[in-house]
Design a protein around this motif. Sequence first.
Motif, PDB file in Angstrom:
ATOM      1  N   VAL A 154     -99.149  16.027  37.171  1.00  0.00           N
ATOM      2  CA  VAL A 154     -98.908  16.253  38.594  1.00  0.00           C
ATOM      3  C   VAL A 154     -98.062  15.118  39.163  1.00  0.00           C
ATOM      4  CG1 VAL A 154    -100.004  16.466  40.856  1.00  0.00           C
ATOM      5  CG2 VAL A 154    -100.982  17.651  38.885  1.00  0.00           C
ATOM      6  N   GLU A 155     -98.325  13.897  38.739  1.00  0.00           N
ATOM      7  CA  GLU A 155     -97.584  12.737  39.225  1.00  0.00           C
ATOM      8  C   GLU A 155     -96.091  12.852  38.889  1.00  0.00           C
ATOM      9  OE1 GLU A 155    -100.358  12.526  37.329  1.00  0.00           O
ATOM     10  OE2 GLU A 155    -101.789  11.832  38.842  1.00  0.00           O
ATOM     11  N   GLU A 156     -95.789  13.376  37.688  1.00  0.00           N
ATOM     12  CA  GLU A 156     -94.394  13.552  37.301  1.00  0.00           C
ATOM     13  C   GLU A 156     -93.715  14.599  38.189  1.00  0.00           C
ATOM     14  OE1 GLU A 156     -91.642  14.682  33.405  1.00  0.00           O
ATOM     15  OE2 GLU A 156     -93.816  14.798  33.229  1.00  0.00           O
ATOM     16  N   PHE A 157     -94.402  15.698  38.452  1.00  0.00           N
ATOM     17  CA  PHE A 157     -93.855  16.724  39.333  1.00  0.00           C
ATOM     18  C   PHE A 157     -93.582  16.153  40.722  1.00  0.00           C
ATOM     19  CE2 PHE A 157     -94.584  19.839  42.694  1.00  0.00           C
ATOM     20  CZ  PHE A 157     -93.608  20.775  42.396  1.00  0.00           C
ATOM     21  N   ILE A 158     -94.526  15.412  41.262  1.00  0.00           N
ATOM     22  CA  ILE A 158     -94.370  14.824  42.597  1.00  0.00           C
ATOM     23  C   ILE A 158     -93.193  13.850  42.612  1.00  0.00           C
ATOM     24  CG2 ILE A 158     -95.462  13.302  44.289  1.00  0.00           C
ATOM     25  CD1 ILE A 158     -98.131  14.746  43.547  1.00  0.00           C
ATOM     26  N   HIS A 159     -93.032  13.080  41.536  1.00  0.00           N
ATOM     27  CA  HIS A 159     -91.912  12.142  41.439  1.00  0.00           C
ATOM     28  C   HIS A 159     -90.582  12.891  41.438  1.00  0.00           C
ATOM     29  CE1 HIS A 159     -89.529   8.692  40.304  1.00  0.00           C
ATOM     30  NE2 HIS A 159     -89.046   9.391  39.281  1.00  0.00           N
ATOM     31  N   VAL A 160     -90.469  13.933  40.622  1.00  0.00           N
ATOM     32  CA  VAL A 160     -89.232  14.716  40.548  1.00  0.00           C
ATOM     33  C   VAL A 160     -88.949  15.358  41.907  1.00  0.00           C
ATOM     34  CG1 VAL A 160     -88.151  16.749  39.511  1.00  0.00           C
ATOM     35  CG2 VAL A 160     -89.346  15.096  38.071  1.00  0.00           C
ATOM     36  N   LYS A 161     -89.972  15.910  42.523  1.00  0.00           N
ATOM     37  CA  LYS A 161     -89.816  16.533  43.839  1.00  0.00           C
ATOM     38  C   LYS A 161     -89.336  15.512  44.867  1.00  0.00           C
ATOM     39  CE  LYS A 161     -92.407  19.215  47.240  1.00  0.00           C
ATOM     40  NZ  LYS A 161     -93.726  19.670  47.647  1.00  0.00           N
ATOM     41  N   SER A 162     -89.856  14.301  44.823  1.00  0.00           N
ATOM     42  CA  SER A 162     -89.435  13.267  45.775  1.00  0.00           C
ATOM     43  C   SER A 162     -87.986  12.845  45.542  1.00  0.00           C
ATOM     44  CB  SER A 162     -90.374  12.065  45.735  1.00  0.00           C
ATOM     45  OG  SER A 162     -90.198  11.325  44.548  1.00  0.00           O
ATOM     46  N   LEU A 163     -87.546  12.833  44.273  1.00  0.00           N
ATOM     47  CA  LEU A 163     -86.147  12.518  43.983  1.00  0.00           C
ATOM     48  C   LEU A 163     -85.218  13.552  44.618  1.00  0.00           C
ATOM     49  CD1 LEU A 163     -86.340  11.469  40.220  1.00  0.00           C
ATOM     50  CD2 LEU A 163     -85.925   9.967  42.186  1.00  0.00           C
ATOM     51  N   VAL A 164     -85.578  14.817  44.489  1.00  0.00           N
ATOM     52  CA  VAL A 164     -84.771  15.894  45.071  1.00  0.00           C
ATOM     53  C   VAL A 164     -84.766  15.771  46.592  1.00  0.00           C
ATOM     54  CG1 VAL A 164     -84.566  18.393  45.374  1.00  0.00           C
ATOM     55  CG2 VAL A 164     -85.135  17.450  43.130  1.00  0.00           C
ATOM     56  N   GLU A 165     -85.926  15.514  47.191  1.00  0.00           N
ATOM     57  CA  GLU A 165     -86.016  15.387  48.646  1.00  0.00           C
ATOM     58  C   GLU A 165     -85.191  14.207  49.138  1.00  0.00           C
ATOM     59  OE1 GLU A 165     -90.252  15.174  49.096  1.00  0.00           O
ATOM     60  OE2 GLU A 165     -90.451  17.358  49.129  1.00  0.00           O
ATOM     61  N   ARG A 166     -85.272  13.090  48.428  1.00  0.00           N
ATOM     62  CA  ARG A 166     -84.526  11.887  48.814  1.00  0.00           C
ATOM     63  C   ARG A 166     -83.016  12.154  48.747  1.00  0.00           C
ATOM     64  NH1 ARG A 166     -85.756   7.110  45.140  1.00  0.00           N
ATOM     65  NH2 ARG A 166     -87.696   8.217  45.267  1.00  0.00           N
ATOM     66  N   GLU A 167     -82.580  12.827  47.691  1.00  0.00           N
ATOM     67  CA  GLU A 167     -81.165  13.129  47.525  1.00  0.00           C
ATOM     68  C   GLU A 167     -80.679  14.108  48.602  1.00  0.00           C
ATOM     69  OE1 GLU A 167     -78.886  15.369  44.148  1.00  0.00           O
ATOM     70  OE2 GLU A 167     -79.280  13.298  43.551  1.00  0.00           O
ATOM     71  N   SER A 168     -81.499  15.105  48.913  1.00  0.00           N
ATOM     72  CA  SER A 168     -81.076  16.105  49.899  1.00  0.00           C
ATOM     73  C   SER A 168     -81.013  15.522  51.296  1.00  0.00           C
ATOM     74  CB  SER A 168     -81.970  17.339  49.852  1.00  0.00           C
ATOM     75  OG  SER A 168     -83.271  17.022  50.270  1.00  0.00           O
ATOM     76  N   THR A 169     -81.885  14.589  51.641  1.00  0.00           N
ATOM     77  CA  THR A 169     -81.831  13.981  52.968  1.00  0.00           C
ATOM     78  C   THR A 169     -80.734  12.926  53.056  1.00  0.00           C
ATOM     79  OG1 THR A 169     -83.545  12.366  52.400  1.00  0.00           O
ATOM     80  CG2 THR A 169     -84.259  14.382  53.515  1.00  0.00           C
ATOM     81  N   GLY A 170     -80.404  12.310  51.934  1.00  0.00           N
ATOM     82  CA  GLY A 170     -79.350  11.300  51.901  1.00  0.00           C
ATOM     83  C   GLY A 170     -77.960  11.888  51.976  1.00  0.00           C
ATOM     84  N   SER A 171     -77.817  13.148  51.590  1.00  0.00           N
ATOM     85  CA  SER A 171     -76.492  13.763  51.569  1.00  0.00           C
ATOM     86  C   SER A 171     -76.167  14.524  52.848  1.00  0.00           C
ATOM     87  CB  SER A 171     -76.380  14.701  50.355  1.00  0.00           C
ATOM     88  OG  SER A 171     -77.282  15.773  50.490  1.00  0.00           O
ATOM     89  N   GLN A 172     -77.074  14.519  53.795  1.00  0.00           N
ATOM     90  CA  GLN A 172     -76.814  15.260  55.040  1.00  0.00           C
ATOM     91  C   GLN A 172     -76.158  14.372  56.067  1.00  0.00           C
ATOM     92  OE1 GLN A 172     -80.557  16.916  56.273  1.00  0.00           O
ATOM     93  NE2 GLN A 172     -80.515  18.463  54.696  1.00  0.00           N
TER      94      GLN A 172
END
Length: 81
Positions: free
Chosen positions: A63-81
């Motif tokens: 679960v921790e790995e999934f949460i980490h991957v999900k946070s990477l995607v969220e961080r990238e999507s908010t940084g590119s806006q």
Amino acid sequence: MEKGHLTVEVGLHNEEGDGGLQKLTMPVTYINQPYFAGLLDRAKKVYGYRSGAPGPLKLPCMVEEFIHVKSLVERESTGSQ
């Protein structure tokens, strides 16, 4: 569940049969992100590919790995806006 989200079953099965699986939700658009490619490849190797299979998408990771991957995607999507 929110529109545009999907349920994924995350976790690793152990020998005791406990499973330790957890159902989580994520935006469906995350599936196309490169960060999730490794998790999807692992799922294909463990569970195979069955189009139209009932139930949530199963990801064989901690679960921790999934949460980490999900946070990477969220961080990238908010940084590119």
